[in-house]
Scaffold this motif. Structure first.
Motif, short mmCIF file in Angstrom:
data_model
loop_
_atom_site.label_atom_id
_atom_site.label_comp_id
_atom_site.label_asym_id
_atom_site.label_seq_id
_atom_site.Cartn_x
_atom_site.Cartn_y
_atom_site.Cartn_z
N LEU A 46 38.60 44.20 34.77
CA LEU A 46 38.42 42.90 35.40
C LEU A 46 39.41 42.72 36.53
CD1 LEU A 46 37.04 40.07 35.34
CD2 LEU A 46 38.87 39.36 33.78
N LEU A 47 38.91 42.44 37.74
CA LEU A 47 39.76 42.18 38.90
C LEU A 47 40.11 40.71 39.02
CD1 LEU A 47 38.19 44.30 41.79
CD2 LEU A 47 40.40 44.66 40.68
N LEU A 48 39.11 39.86 38.90
CA LEU A 48 39.34 38.43 39.02
C LEU A 48 38.11 37.69 38.52
CD1 LEU A 48 37.46 37.87 41.68
CD2 LEU A 48 39.52 38.49 42.92
N LYS A 49 38.28 36.37 38.38
CA LYS A 49 37.21 35.55 37.82
C LYS A 49 37.27 34.16 38.45
CE LYS A 49 40.29 34.25 34.07
NZ LYS A 49 40.71 34.53 32.70
N TYR A 50 36.12 33.51 38.48
CA TYR A 50 36.04 32.12 38.91
C TYR A 50 35.27 31.32 37.87
CZ TYR A 50 34.64 27.89 41.23
OH TYR A 50 34.42 26.58 41.51
N PHE A 51 35.91 30.26 37.40
CA PHE A 51 35.23 29.36 36.49
C PHE A 51 35.04 27.99 37.14
CE2 PHE A 51 35.19 32.58 33.73
CZ PHE A 51 36.11 32.67 32.69
N SER A 52 36.11 27.47 37.76
CA SER A 52 36.06 26.16 38.38
C SER A 52 37.34 26.00 39.20
CB SER A 52 35.96 25.04 37.33
OG SER A 52 37.12 25.02 36.52
N GLY A 53 37.42 24.87 39.91
CA GLY A 53 38.65 24.57 40.64
C GLY A 53 38.70 25.23 41.99
N ASP A 54 39.87 25.68 42.35
CA ASP A 54 40.10 26.26 43.66
C ASP A 54 39.09 27.39 43.91
OD1 ASP A 54 43.13 27.36 45.41
OD2 ASP A 54 41.04 27.26 46.04
#
Lengths: 113, 116
Positions: A46-54
């Motif tokens: 896993l490199l990165l993730k987006y759930f919410s926010g910025d």
């Protein structure tokens, strides 16, 4: 239906150059978005993730990605590529409540010396 | 995070035979997932394995071909039955984050299967 599109199958960049890998998704609700990297003969990291926010998220190894809802995109970027970044990169969208992931077809990154 | 191991790491099998792949996680997790990655392709979800219940299979995958066991919260097996060359793939197991239950998944190193 959920889907993920990575329009670039192969990309070659010179070491030290900047990188952007494209990812577009189709999902009916708030997406959970991920970038994974797979080195030859290895599993997925896993490199990165987006759930919410910025909408600009930072990941490991100097990678970042920006979520753009209006464009249904989640492009991966790195300002200066290293030879060790040569690998295959997968974008994925997670289905809320079911933990199902839908993966894009992947982008193979080659890095020229 | 989670540390996942798979056995075997690779195998070469003859058509018509079966292979059982093991997946071990260092934490207790409710869900485990099995994926297939055909040569040069992306990952496709085969099934979701919950402890104490039958696995849920995705469209195009059936229990007779890919039976799954989930005897406890840290272990699962996937069997590829009556293999054909089309089954040559990398098979990966994954789990959600065991600590937070968040939606990122952690993947095992994969089992590279070649069917001759």
């Amino acid at each position: 239906a959920q889907s993920v599109t990575q329009p670039d199958i192969h990309i070659t960049v010179s070491e030290g150059a900047s990188l952007e890998l494209r990812c577009n998704y189709s999902y009916g609700a708030t997406p959970y978005l991920f970038w994974y990297v797979q080195s030859p003969g290895q599993g997925l990291q896993l490199l990165l993730k987006y759930f919410s926010g910025d909408t600009l998220v930072q990941g490991i190894k100097g990678f970042e990605a920006e979520f753009k809802r209006s464009q249904s995109s989640f492009n991966l970027r790195k300002p200066s590529v290293h030879w060790s970044d040569a690998a295959e990169y997968f974008c994925a969208v997670g289905a809320y409540n079911f933990n199902k992931f839908y993966f894009g077809s992947g982008t193979k990154l080659n890095v020229k010396p | 995070s989670a540390v996942i191991s798979q056995k075997p790491s690779r195998d070469i099998c003859q058509r018509g035979t079966s292979l059982t792949i093991q997946c071990q996680v260092d934490s207790q997790v409710t869900m485990m997932f099995w994926y297939r990655q055909q040569p040069g392709q992306s990952l496709t979800l085969i099934a979701t394995a919950n402890q104490g219940s039958e696995a849920t299979y995705e469209s195009g995958f059936v229990i007779d071909k890919f039976p799954i066991s989930r005897p406890n919260l840290t272990f699962s097996t996937l069997t590829v039955s009556n293999m054909s060359p089309e089954d040559s793939s990398i098979y990966l197991c994954s789990v959600p984050d065991p600590g937070t239950g968040a939606y990122e998944q952690y993947f095992g190193p994969g089992t590279r299967l070649t069917v001759t």
